[in-house]
Motif scaffolding. Structure first.
Motif, PDB file in Angstrom:
ATOM      1  N   LEU A 185      -5.006   8.199   2.212  1.00 38.18           N
ATOM      2  CA  LEU A 185      -4.694   6.788   2.359  1.00 38.18           C
ATOM      3  C   LEU A 185      -5.296   5.969   1.225  1.00 38.18           C
ATOM      4  CD1 LEU A 185      -5.027   6.159   6.211  1.00 38.18           C
ATOM      5  CD2 LEU A 185      -2.950   6.342   4.828  1.00 38.18           C
ATOM      6  N   GLU A 186      -6.334   6.504   0.575  1.00 37.34           N
ATOM      7  CA  GLU A 186      -6.893   5.821  -0.588  1.00 37.34           C
ATOM      8  C   GLU A 186      -5.917   5.899  -1.765  1.00 37.34           C
ATOM      9  OE1 GLU A 186     -10.286   8.007   1.553  1.00 37.34           O
ATOM     10  OE2 GLU A 186      -8.205   8.338   0.998  1.00 37.34           O
ATOM     11  N   GLU A 187      -6.047   4.962  -2.693  1.00 33.77           N
ATOM     12  CA  GLU A 187      -5.192   4.981  -3.869  1.00 33.77           C
ATOM     13  C   GLU A 187      -5.958   5.388  -5.123  1.00 33.77           C
ATOM     14  OE1 GLU A 187      -2.823   1.531  -4.474  1.00 33.77           O
ATOM     15  OE2 GLU A 187      -1.839   1.662  -2.523  1.00 33.77           O
ATOM     16  N   GLN A 188      -7.195   5.835  -4.949  1.00 35.51           N
ATOM     17  CA  GLN A 188      -7.979   6.329  -6.070  1.00 35.51           C
ATOM     18  C   GLN A 188      -8.679   7.611  -5.634  1.00 35.51           C
ATOM     19  OE1 GLN A 188      -8.198   5.404  -9.253  1.00 35.51           O
ATOM     20  NE2 GLN A 188      -6.714   3.772  -8.965  1.00 35.51           N
ATOM     21  N   ILE A 189      -8.077   8.754  -5.945  1.00 29.60           N
ATOM     22  CA  ILE A 189      -8.641  10.057  -5.609  1.00 29.60           C
ATOM     23  C   ILE A 189      -8.954  10.792  -6.907  1.00 29.60           C
ATOM     24  CG2 ILE A 189      -8.211  12.284  -4.479  1.00 29.60           C
ATOM     25  CD1 ILE A 189      -8.616  10.009  -2.554  1.00 29.60           C
ATOM     26  N   THR A 190     -10.137  11.362  -6.989  1.00 29.96           N
ATOM     27  CA  THR A 190     -10.554  12.041  -8.206  1.00 29.96           C
ATOM     28  C   THR A 190     -10.301  13.545  -8.115  1.00 29.96           C
ATOM     29  OG1 THR A 190     -12.824  12.443  -7.452  1.00 29.96           O
ATOM     30  CG2 THR A 190     -12.361  10.315  -8.506  1.00 29.96           C
ATOM     31  N   LEU A 191     -10.284  14.182  -9.268  1.00 34.71           N
ATOM     32  CA  LEU A 191     -10.120  15.636  -9.321  1.00 34.71           C
ATOM     33  C   LEU A 191     -11.234  16.358  -8.560  1.00 34.71           C
ATOM     34  CD1 LEU A 191      -8.705  18.172 -10.369  1.00 34.71           C
ATOM     35  CD2 LEU A 191      -9.974  17.910 -12.521  1.00 34.71           C
ATOM     36  N   PRO A 192     -12.516  15.976  -8.720  1.00 36.72           N
ATOM     37  CA  PRO A 192     -13.557  16.640  -7.922  1.00 36.72           C
ATOM     38  C   PRO A 192     -13.351  16.475  -6.416  1.00 36.72           C
ATOM     39  CG  PRO A 192     -14.536  15.457  -9.757  1.00 36.72           C
ATOM     40  CD  PRO A 192     -13.094  15.062  -9.727  1.00 36.72           C
ATOM     41  N   GLN A 193     -12.865  15.292  -5.985  1.00 42.83           N
ATOM     42  CA  GLN A 193     -12.627  15.081  -4.558  1.00 42.83           C
ATOM     43  C   GLN A 193     -11.522  15.996  -4.033  1.00 42.83           C
ATOM     44  OE1 GLN A 193     -12.024  10.751  -4.868  1.00 42.83           O
ATOM     45  NE2 GLN A 193     -13.651  10.470  -3.371  1.00 42.83           N
ATOM     46  N   VAL A 194     -10.455  16.145  -4.806  1.00 42.40           N
ATOM     47  CA  VAL A 194      -9.338  16.988  -4.377  1.00 42.40           C
ATOM     48  C   VAL A 194      -9.770  18.449  -4.307  1.00 42.40           C
ATOM     49  CG1 VAL A 194      -7.071  17.866  -5.046  1.00 42.40           C
ATOM     50  CG2 VAL A 194      -7.538  15.418  -5.144  1.00 42.40           C
ATOM     51  N   LEU A 195     -10.515  18.910  -5.313  1.00 43.16           N
ATOM     52  CA  LEU A 195     -11.005  20.289  -5.289  1.00 43.16           C
ATOM     53  C   LEU A 195     -11.967  20.488  -4.117  1.00 43.16           C
ATOM     54  CD1 LEU A 195     -11.642  21.012  -9.089  1.00 43.16           C
ATOM     55  CD2 LEU A 195      -9.731  21.781  -7.666  1.00 43.16           C
ATOM     56  N   ARG A 226       0.839  -1.195   0.000  1.00 39.73           N
ATOM     57  CA  ARG A 226       0.000   0.000   0.000  1.00 39.73           C
ATOM     58  C   ARG A 226       0.876   1.249   0.000  1.00 39.73           C
ATOM     59  NH1 ARG A 226      -4.842   0.930   4.409  1.00 39.73           N
ATOM     60  NH2 ARG A 226      -5.877   2.680   3.363  1.00 39.73           N
ATOM     61  N   LEU A 227       0.505   2.211  -0.793  1.00 43.90           N
ATOM     62  CA  LEU A 227       1.212   3.493  -0.827  1.00 43.90           C
ATOM     63  C   LEU A 227       0.713   4.354   0.324  1.00 43.90           C
ATOM     64  CD1 LEU A 227       3.143   5.314  -2.594  1.00 43.90           C
ATOM     65  CD2 LEU A 227       1.063   6.209  -3.644  1.00 43.90           C
ATOM     66  N   VAL A 228       1.624   4.861   1.153  1.00 48.34           N
ATOM     67  CA  VAL A 228       1.192   5.615   2.340  1.00 48.34           C
ATOM     68  C   VAL A 228       1.517   7.113   2.257  1.00 48.34           C
ATOM     69  CG1 VAL A 228       1.280   3.616   3.853  1.00 48.34           C
ATOM     70  CG2 VAL A 228       3.320   5.033   3.576  1.00 48.34           C
ATOM     71  N   ASN A 229       2.132   7.547   1.182  1.00 45.75           N
ATOM     72  CA  ASN A 229       2.402   8.989   1.055  1.00 45.75           C
ATOM     73  C   ASN A 229       1.782   9.542  -0.226  1.00 45.75           C
ATOM     74  OD1 ASN A 229       4.254   7.723  -0.703  1.00 45.75           O
ATOM     75  ND2 ASN A 229       5.639   9.492  -0.603  1.00 45.75           N
ATOM     76  N   TYR A 230       0.545   9.103  -0.495  1.00 43.96           N
ATOM     77  CA  TYR A 230      -0.185   9.594  -1.662  1.00 43.96           C
ATOM     78  C   TYR A 230      -0.640  11.019  -1.360  1.00 43.96           C
ATOM     79  CZ  TYR A 230      -3.831   9.693  -5.310  1.00 43.96           C
ATOM     80  OH  TYR A 230      -4.617  10.023  -6.393  1.00 43.96           O
ATOM     81  N   PRO A 250     -11.579  11.462 -18.626  1.00 45.98           N
ATOM     82  CA  PRO A 250     -10.953  10.178 -18.234  1.00 45.98           C
ATOM     83  C   PRO A 250      -9.437  10.237 -18.126  1.00 45.98           C
ATOM     84  CG  PRO A 250     -12.644   9.829 -19.911  1.00 45.98           C
ATOM     85  CD  PRO A 250     -12.438  11.311 -19.812  1.00 45.98           C
ATOM     86  N   ASP A 251      -8.780  11.161 -18.821  1.00 46.06           N
ATOM     87  CA  ASP A 251      -7.318  11.230 -18.793  1.00 46.06           C
ATOM     88  C   ASP A 251      -6.786  11.637 -17.424  1.00 46.06           C
ATOM     89  OD1 ASP A 251      -7.116  10.458 -21.418  1.00 46.06           O
ATOM     90  OD2 ASP A 251      -7.095  12.518 -22.191  1.00 46.06           O
ATOM     91  N   TYR A 252      -7.552  12.439 -16.703  1.00 45.92           N
ATOM     92  CA  TYR A 252      -7.052  12.891 -15.402  1.00 45.92           C
ATOM     93  C   TYR A 252      -8.164  13.000 -14.350  1.00 45.92           C
ATOM     94  CZ  TYR A 252      -8.305  17.005 -18.175  1.00 45.92           C
ATOM     95  OH  TYR A 252      -8.931  17.873 -19.029  1.00 45.92           O
ATOM     96  N   TYR A 253      -9.256  12.266 -14.563  1.00 49.66           N
ATOM     97  CA  TYR A 253     -10.310  12.231 -13.544  1.00 49.66           C
ATOM     98  C   TYR A 253      -9.752  11.645 -12.258  1.00 49.66           C
ATOM     99  CZ  TYR A 253     -14.748  11.068 -11.275  1.00 49.66           C
ATOM    100  OH  TYR A 253     -15.785  10.968 -10.382  1.00 49.66           O
ATOM    101  N   TYR A 254      -8.953  10.582 -12.389  1.00 50.60           N
ATOM    102  CA  TYR A 254      -8.237  10.022 -11.246  1.00 50.60           C
ATOM    103  C   TYR A 254      -6.853  10.647 -11.187  1.00 50.60           C
ATOM    104  CZ  TYR A 254     -11.842   6.455 -10.770  1.00 50.60           C
ATOM    105  OH  TYR A 254     -13.042   5.805 -10.574  1.00 50.60           O
ATOM    106  N   LEU A 255      -6.525  11.253 -10.061  1.00 50.27           N
ATOM    107  CA  LEU A 255      -5.223  11.886  -9.908  1.00 50.27           C
ATOM    108  C   LEU A 255      -4.186  10.870  -9.443  1.00 50.27           C
ATOM    109  CD1 LEU A 255      -6.161  15.322  -8.285  1.00 50.27           C
ATOM    110  CD2 LEU A 255      -5.923  14.712 -10.697  1.00 50.27           C
ATOM    111  N   GLN A 256      -2.921  11.216  -9.637  1.00 49.50           N
ATOM    112  CA  GLN A 256      -1.825  10.365  -9.214  1.00 49.50           C
ATOM    113  C   GLN A 256      -1.053  11.047  -8.093  1.00 49.50           C
ATOM    114  OE1 GLN A 256       0.578   9.299 -12.615  1.00 49.50           O
ATOM    115  NE2 GLN A 256      -1.177   8.627 -13.821  1.00 49.50           N
TER     116      GLN A 256
END
Length: 248
Positions: free
Chosen positions: A150-160, A129-133, A200-206
């Motif tokens: 802590l999640e590994e799937q964060i979306t652009l709307p969630q971050v905003l 698990r990645l812990v410094n996302y 879809p290209d950046y809906y999920y952030l990295q």
């Protein structure tokens, strides 16, 4: 007098934002947008939490990075006890030594370690698990800053949403997303008024993405030497009043 009033009206109108500059555009009701699930790719500098389990817990103790693998689950503790992906893209794992991690997904790394552990543990299971996302949000948002998930799937709307959304001064037509790709970076230009919010290209952030919200035209015009529209109005009103007094 009329001349000054006309100038004042033009300045006020020029500083206003239109409705289409503020409202987000979303797909029509019933429309489908295809998203391909993509796991995060491990990068150099990432910190990983790796747990090894089996039917015989004693046999896995040597492969744990903490004495008790099921305690101390706070994010900051996990970062300190986690495996750091070094500059060569590897982690140092007990017994196995250097293990390649850079460029792999967490699932791929788990399978790689699990395969190597077969000679030491029977029926071992590995979870990575990645812990410094973390994602940074700067510019015209309510709460700019760097946010860790802590999640590994964060979306652009969630971050905003975490950053409190854009302020009224944010340019919804020109948001920059800066993403680390290999040893370089790639920049996306996002227009929230044309449906880019769920692209879809950046809906999920990295991990390590940077979202920068530029100030809109009204904000730019209201900054600088004069300060803001309210100050400008006050100055012009004072000038008009003095002019009237002097001419009388």
């Amino acid at each position: 007098m009329i001349k000054y009033a006309y100038i004042l009206s033009v300045l006020l109108l020029a500083s206003c934002a239109t409705k289409k500059d503020i409202i987000y555009t979303l797909p029509d009701a019933g429309g489908d947008v295809a998203y391909k699930f993509k796991e995060l790719v491990i990068q150099k500098g990432d910190v990983l939490d790796i747990k090894v389990t089996s039917l015989n817990p004693e046999s896995t103790m040597i492969f744990q990075n903490s004495p008790n693998q099921f305690q101390n689950q706070q994010p900051e503790i996990l970062k300190l006890q986690g495996y750091l992906v070094d500059a060569s893209g590897e982690i140092t794992f007990p017994v196995l030594g250097s293990v390649k991690a850079d460029g792999l997904s967490t699932t791929e790394l788990s399978k790689s370690i699990q395969k190597e552990l077969k000679q030491y543990i029977k029926d071992a299971t590995v979870r990575t698990r990645l812990v410094n996302y973390k994602v940074s949000v700067l510019g015209e948002v309510v709460r700019p800053g760097t946010y860790t998930y802590l999640e590994e799937q964060i979306t652009l709307p969630q971050v905003l949403g975490t950053a409190g959304d854009l302020t009224i001064n944010g340019d919804r037509r020109n948001i920059n997303l800066v993403r680390k790709v290999g040893d370089g970076v790639k920049t996306y230009n996002i227009d929230l008024t044309t449906g880019d919010l769920i692209n879809p290209d950046y809906y999920y952030l990295q991990q390590n993405d940077l979202v920068y919200v530029r100030p809109n035209t009204a904000r730019v015009k209201s900054s600088g030497l004069i300060g803001n529209v309210g100050t400008l109005v006050s100055v012009l009103s004072l000038v008009v009043s003095l002019t009237i007094l002097i001419t009388r």
